[in-house]
Design a protein around this motif. Sequence first.
Motif, PDB file in Angstrom:
ATOM      1  N   VAL A 130      65.774  62.654  57.787  1.00  0.00           N
ATOM      2  CA  VAL A 130      66.441  63.829  57.235  1.00  0.00           C
ATOM      3  C   VAL A 130      65.607  65.071  57.515  1.00  0.00           C
ATOM      4  CG1 VAL A 130      67.221  64.937  55.100  1.00  0.00           C
ATOM      5  CG2 VAL A 130      67.582  62.475  55.426  1.00  0.00           C
ATOM      6  N   LEU A 131      64.296  64.957  57.326  1.00  0.00           N
ATOM      7  CA  LEU A 131      63.406  66.076  57.630  1.00  0.00           C
ATOM      8  C   LEU A 131      63.401  66.389  59.120  1.00  0.00           C
ATOM      9  CD1 LEU A 131      60.371  65.150  55.348  1.00  0.00           C
ATOM     10  CD2 LEU A 131      62.071  66.925  54.938  1.00  0.00           C
ATOM     11  N   LEU A 132      63.406  65.351  59.939  1.00  0.00           N
ATOM     12  CA  LEU A 132      63.377  65.545  61.391  1.00  0.00           C
ATOM     13  C   LEU A 132      64.601  66.319  61.875  1.00  0.00           C
ATOM     14  CD1 LEU A 132      62.110  64.852  64.192  1.00  0.00           C
ATOM     15  CD2 LEU A 132      63.532  62.783  64.162  1.00  0.00           C
ATOM     16  N   ARG A 133      65.775  65.983  61.331  1.00  0.00           N
ATOM     17  CA  ARG A 133      67.025  66.567  61.813  1.00  0.00           C
ATOM     18  C   ARG A 133      67.553  67.679  60.923  1.00  0.00           C
ATOM     19  NH1 ARG A 133      69.439  60.553  62.935  1.00  0.00           N
ATOM     20  NH2 ARG A 133      68.018  60.020  64.618  1.00  0.00           N
ATOM     21  N   SER A 134      66.821  67.945  59.826  1.00  0.00           N
ATOM     22  CA  SER A 134      67.258  68.964  58.860  1.00  0.00           C
ATOM     23  C   SER A 134      68.672  68.689  58.384  1.00  0.00           C
ATOM     24  CB  SER A 134      67.177  70.370  59.485  1.00  0.00           C
ATOM     25  OG  SER A 134      65.866  70.677  59.860  1.00  0.00           O
ATOM     26  N   SER A 135      69.013  67.397  58.261  1.00  0.00           N
ATOM     27  CA  SER A 135      70.372  67.038  57.880  1.00  0.00           C
ATOM     28  C   SER A 135      70.407  65.640  57.277  1.00  0.00           C
ATOM     29  CB  SER A 135      71.305  67.087  59.092  1.00  0.00           C
ATOM     30  OG  SER A 135      72.569  66.553  58.795  1.00  0.00           O
ATOM     31  N   GLN A 136      70.867  65.542  56.045  1.00  0.00           N
ATOM     32  CA  GLN A 136      71.144  64.243  55.443  1.00  0.00           C
ATOM     33  C   GLN A 136      72.392  63.639  56.064  1.00  0.00           C
ATOM     34  OE1 GLN A 136      72.629  64.615  51.517  1.00  0.00           O
ATOM     35  NE2 GLN A 136      72.570  62.435  51.031  1.00  0.00           N
ATOM     36  N   GLN A 137      73.307  64.491  56.479  1.00  0.00           N
ATOM     37  CA  GLN A 137      74.613  64.062  56.964  1.00  0.00           C
ATOM     38  C   GLN A 137      74.509  63.203  58.217  1.00  0.00           C
ATOM     39  OE1 GLN A 137      77.650  66.863  55.802  1.00  0.00           O
ATOM     40  NE2 GLN A 137      78.383  66.878  57.900  1.00  0.00           N
TER      41      GLN A 137
ATOM     42  N   VAL B 230      71.992  61.269  59.112  1.00  0.00           N
ATOM     43  CA  VAL B 230      71.445  59.966  58.738  1.00  0.00           C
ATOM     44  C   VAL B 230      72.517  59.112  58.071  1.00  0.00           C
ATOM     45  CG1 VAL B 230      69.736  58.794  57.291  1.00  0.00           C
ATOM     46  CG2 VAL B 230      69.103  60.863  58.563  1.00  0.00           C
ATOM     47  N   VAL B 231      73.255  59.693  57.133  1.00  0.00           N
ATOM     48  CA  VAL B 231      74.318  58.957  56.445  1.00  0.00           C
ATOM     49  C   VAL B 231      75.365  58.479  57.432  1.00  0.00           C
ATOM     50  CG1 VAL B 231      76.265  59.227  54.853  1.00  0.00           C
ATOM     51  CG2 VAL B 231      73.994  60.016  54.190  1.00  0.00           C
ATOM     52  N   THR B 232      75.727  59.316  58.400  1.00  0.00           N
ATOM     53  CA  THR B 232      76.719  58.939  59.403  1.00  0.00           C
ATOM     54  C   THR B 232      76.292  57.681  60.149  1.00  0.00           C
ATOM     55  OG1 THR B 232      77.474  61.213  59.716  1.00  0.00           O
ATOM     56  CG2 THR B 232      77.875  59.678  61.518  1.00  0.00           C
ATOM     57  N   GLU B 233      75.037  57.636  60.580  1.00  0.00           N
ATOM     58  CA  GLU B 233      74.547  56.495  61.350  1.00  0.00           C
ATOM     59  C   GLU B 233      74.525  55.221  60.511  1.00  0.00           C
ATOM     60  OE1 GLU B 233      70.758  57.782  62.686  1.00  0.00           O
ATOM     61  OE2 GLU B 233      71.564  59.118  64.218  1.00  0.00           O
ATOM     62  N   VAL B 234      74.005  55.326  59.283  1.00  0.00           N
ATOM     63  CA  VAL B 234      73.903  54.136  58.436  1.00  0.00           C
ATOM     64  C   VAL B 234      75.287  53.662  58.003  1.00  0.00           C
ATOM     65  CG1 VAL B 234      72.897  53.184  56.324  1.00  0.00           C
ATOM     66  CG2 VAL B 234      71.629  54.875  57.653  1.00  0.00           C
ATOM     67  N   LEU B 235      76.200  54.592  57.751  1.00  0.00           N
ATOM     68  CA  LEU B 235      77.561  54.229  57.372  1.00  0.00           C
ATOM     69  C   LEU B 235      78.247  53.443  58.482  1.00  0.00           C
ATOM     70  CD1 LEU B 235      79.836  54.516  55.260  1.00  0.00           C
ATOM     71  CD2 LEU B 235      80.478  56.659  56.388  1.00  0.00           C
ATOM     72  N   ALA B 236      78.128  53.912  59.734  1.00  0.00           N
ATOM     73  CA  ALA B 236      78.735  53.210  60.860  1.00  0.00           C
ATOM     74  C   ALA B 236      78.123  51.831  61.044  1.00  0.00           C
ATOM     75  CB  ALA B 236      78.575  54.038  62.134  1.00  0.00           C
ATOM     76  N   GLU B 237      76.810  51.748  60.901  1.00  0.00           N
ATOM     77  CA  GLU B 237      76.132  50.467  61.071  1.00  0.00           C
ATOM     78  C   GLU B 237      76.521  49.474  59.991  1.00  0.00           C
ATOM     79  OE1 GLU B 237      71.613  48.597  61.412  1.00  0.00           O
ATOM     80  OE2 GLU B 237      71.923  50.757  61.467  1.00  0.00           O
ATOM     81  N   HIS B 238      76.571  49.913  58.747  1.00  0.00           N
ATOM     82  CA  HIS B 238      76.900  49.001  57.655  1.00  0.00           C
ATOM     83  C   HIS B 238      78.379  48.619  57.661  1.00  0.00           C
ATOM     84  CE1 HIS B 238      73.216  49.018  54.917  1.00  0.00           C
ATOM     85  NE2 HIS B 238      72.845  49.533  56.081  1.00  0.00           N
ATOM     86  N   HIS B 239      79.233  49.498  58.159  1.00  0.00           N
ATOM     87  CA  HIS B 239      80.640  49.145  58.323  1.00  0.00           C
ATOM     88  C   HIS B 239      80.784  48.024  59.356  1.00  0.00           C
ATOM     89  CE1 HIS B 239      84.935  49.427  58.890  1.00  0.00           C
ATOM     90  NE2 HIS B 239      84.763  49.750  60.159  1.00  0.00           N
ATOM     91  N   ALA B 240      80.063  48.148  60.467  1.00  0.00           N
ATOM     92  CA  ALA B 240      80.158  47.146  61.534  1.00  0.00           C
ATOM     93  C   ALA B 240      79.455  45.847  61.169  1.00  0.00           C
ATOM     94  CB  ALA B 240      79.566  47.715  62.823  1.00  0.00           C
ATOM     95  N   ARG B 241      78.291  45.964  60.537  1.00  0.00           N
ATOM     96  CA  ARG B 241      77.474  44.765  60.310  1.00  0.00           C
ATOM     97  C   ARG B 241      77.844  44.024  59.025  1.00  0.00           C
ATOM     98  NH1 ARG B 241      72.935  43.422  62.774  1.00  0.00           N
ATOM     99  NH2 ARG B 241      72.573  45.521  63.589  1.00  0.00           N
ATOM    100  N   TYR B 242      78.157  44.757  57.948  1.00  0.00           N
ATOM    101  CA  TYR B 242      78.368  44.120  56.652  1.00  0.00           C
ATOM    102  C   TYR B 242      79.791  44.263  56.110  1.00  0.00           C
ATOM    103  CZ  TYR B 242      73.299  44.495  56.898  1.00  0.00           C
ATOM    104  OH  TYR B 242      71.999  44.418  57.319  1.00  0.00           O
ATOM    105  N   GLY B 243      80.625  45.012  56.803  1.00  0.00           N
ATOM    106  CA  GLY B 243      81.987  45.195  56.315  1.00  0.00           C
ATOM    107  C   GLY B 243      82.125  46.233  55.222  1.00  0.00           C
ATOM    108  N   LEU B 244      81.142  47.138  55.082  1.00  0.00           N
ATOM    109  CA  LEU B 244      81.247  48.226  54.113  1.00  0.00           C
ATOM    110  C   LEU B 244      82.492  49.050  54.439  1.00  0.00           C
ATOM    111  CD1 LEU B 244      79.924  49.945  51.808  1.00  0.00           C
ATOM    112  CD2 LEU B 244      78.856  51.281  53.642  1.00  0.00           C
ATOM    113  N   THR B 245      83.334  49.272  53.441  1.00  0.00           N
ATOM    114  CA  THR B 245      84.581  49.998  53.684  1.00  0.00           C
ATOM    115  C   THR B 245      84.405  51.486  53.395  1.00  0.00           C
ATOM    116  OG1 THR B 245      85.323  49.438  51.451  1.00  0.00           O
ATOM    117  CG2 THR B 245      86.053  48.017  53.233  1.00  0.00           C
TER     118      THR B 245
END
Length: 441
Positions: free
Chosen positions: A331-338, A340-355
Motif C-alpha cells: 500500500v505504501l509502495l503504490r500509495s493505494s490500498q485499492q 492491493v485489494v484488487t489483486e487479493v480479491l481476484a486471487e481469492h476469488h479464483a483460488r478459494y471461491g470468495l464471492t
Amino acid sequence: MGAASKGAVLLMCINWGNLDLMLNFLRSACQRDIDVRNLVVFAADDKVEAALKAVGVHIILEKEAFPSGKQLHHNRPLFAKIADGPGAGHVYRYVAEGGAWAPLSRYESGYTLGPMPEKHRVRARELLATLMSQIDAVRGELAPILAEAAEHTPAAYARTMGDTSRGAVLVMAINWGNFDLLLNFLRSACDRRVDVRNLVVFAGDDRVYGALKDVGVLTFRHEALGEFGEAAARVYGDRTFSTMMWLKMTSAYLVNDLGYDLLFQDADLYWWRDPWAYFAARPDVETFWMDDGARTVRFAPAFPNTGYYAVRATDRTAKFLGEVLMLYEFVLLRSSQQVVVTEVLAEHHARYGLTFKQLPWWNFPSGKHFHHNKAFFSTVLDGSYEPYCFHMCWTSGKVDKLKFLKQAKLWLLEPACDLKALADAAPEVRRRCAYGDECKQ
C-alpha cells in the motif's frame, strides 16, 4: 542474485525433538563435502539452542524473534474448506480484448511489484508488530462496542446473516481533518430517516475521538492501531492518505475478526436510502464493492472502490482481510490500498471461491459519474431519482470534495459547522451539526 539481494541463506526451524534429524542432515552434507556454512537455524527452545551452539551452527532463538511467545489466532479457521473445482488454484489477471475483459496469466501481464524501499518494509513491520503485540487487549476493548452497535442491525438484513455472524456494523475510520465530512454524512442519513445507530467510528486522533463522543457516536481508539495526525490528506496518495489506509485496513480486519458483518465507508458519503436492504437481497454474496469507475488493468476485474464495500463474516472473508492486512508495505509502495485489494480479491476469488459483486453504478454512484455522466446525475440532483448513496471520490483532495458537494447542494452543514468553528465548539453545537434541529440520534 538480483541487485537487491544481500546474499543466500539456508534456513531451518527446529525444536529439541528434531535435533537428531538436523544432525543427520549435517552429517550427509559433510560426507558429500557440501558447504552449508550459510545455515541459520531458528531454535524453538533453550535445550536445542545449547546443543546447536555446541555444534557451531548460527542460531536465532525463537523467543528473541517473537518475545510474546504467543501464536496469532483467529476466531475462525484460517483456510476456507471448499472442494476443488475447474480451474481451482489458478490465479487470474485480466486484459482488455475487444472491449471485454478476458483472463490472462499474471506472469504475462508485465505488472511488476518493486523495487520495495526498505523504509516501507520497516514501517509495515512496526505497525503490524505493535498491533499484534496487543491484539488481545484491542479485541477485548472493541468487542463490547461492536456488540452495542450490532443491537441495531437492520431486521431484514439480520435474517440473511450466516449462522456465525454476530450482527452487522457500519464502519468508518477518520481523523480530525474529515470530521465535518462525517457530520455531513450523519445529517444526510438523519434527513432521510435512515437509522445508522450501528455505526462505529475508528478515531485516528484524540481530538476527533472527543468530538465523536460529543456527537454520541460509538467510537473506538487504541494506541496499538497507531498515530495518524489530525490533518486531512491534501491530495490523493499523499503521506497522510497512505497513513490513514492502515487505520482503514485494521478497522475492517478487526470487525470481521470479531465475527461481524460490516459495511465500510469513507467520510465523503451522502445517503438517500438504507443500503442494508440491498445487501439482504443477495445472501449468497460475501463481498460487495462500489464500482470505482476506473477501467485500467490494475483494478480489473472487480474495479473495487475501497471507500465503500460490504463484507459478510465467513471463513473466506476472514482469510481475505487477514491477507490484505499483511500487505501494507505494498500500500505504501503504490500509495493505494485499492490496488492491493484488487489483486487479493481476484486471487481469492479464483483460488478459494470468495464471492464478490460489483454494485450497480446507478444505485451506488461515485465521483466518476458526478464528473462524467452529467445526464444521469442531473436526475439525482433534481430529485427525480434517488440512489442508495453517493461517494464524492474522484477528487484531488478535500478542498475539491467540499466544493463539489456544495455545488451539488449535497452539503447540509451550516457555516457554524465549519471545521475551524467546530474545533472549540460545545458538545451541543457538534450534536446539532450532526443531527440538525429536527432529527435526534
